[in-house]
Scaffold this active site. Sequence first.
Site, PDB file in Angstrom:
ATOM      1  N   HIS A  76       0.848  -1.192   0.000  1.00  0.00           N
ATOM      2  CA  HIS A  76       0.000   0.000   0.000  1.00  0.00           C
ATOM      3  C   HIS A  76       0.886   1.245   0.000  1.00  0.00           C
ATOM      4  O   HIS A  76       1.909   1.269   0.673  1.00  0.00           O
ATOM      5  CB  HIS A  76      -0.869   0.037   1.260  1.00  0.00           C
ATOM      6  N   ASP A 127      27.308   0.857  -5.836  1.00  0.00           N
ATOM      7  CA  ASP A 127      27.491   1.613  -7.079  1.00  0.00           C
ATOM      8  C   ASP A 127      28.614   2.634  -6.950  1.00  0.00           C
ATOM      9  O   ASP A 127      29.442   2.773  -7.853  1.00  0.00           O
ATOM     10  CB  ASP A 127      26.190   2.313  -7.458  1.00  0.00           C
TER      11      ASP A 127
END
Length: 178
Positions: A76, A127
């Site tokens: 949700h 990264d």
Amino acid sequence: MELTHFDDQGNAWMVDVGGKEDTWREAVAVGSISMTRECLERVKAGSLAKGDVLGVARVAGIMGAKRTSELIPLCHPLNLTKLSLDFSLREEAGEIQVMCRAQTRGKTGVEMEALTGVTVALLTIYDMCKAADKAMEIGQVYLAEKRGGKSKTFRNEKHKAGEGNLFHRGSLRKKEEP
């Protein structure tokens, strides 16, 4: 144990939380990334080419947690009231531990948001550091604690609060709704 995201025929569905009361909820997730000590020293010194690794990872984790319902199909969308990410450099282990704390006042918990925040922060660290260490390992991502809602409090037994000074902003709180 009943799986709530499936109907009687086994089809996936989003759970109806419309009849639930809004309550204060908090979740804390933890994860880690291991790397060479040299890479960890460069993170600490801020000497990697891509800049402030932990500052960028903090912002990325917050952004990721806010977009959890777009990434996890049956989550949700939540009105998050607080998100924080903290880091602990564990030099002896050659790792960085990440903790994400998510809070809301709503009808469903924030576990997925905390877990997503940790995971996105870890991926961002990877990264930003991959040029210095391609053998980094992301692991041990788990829910450390959940508070509020129908099930009240859950504490993961494998989690040791304060281990490695992970919770330098304060240990897992034992407070109730603010």
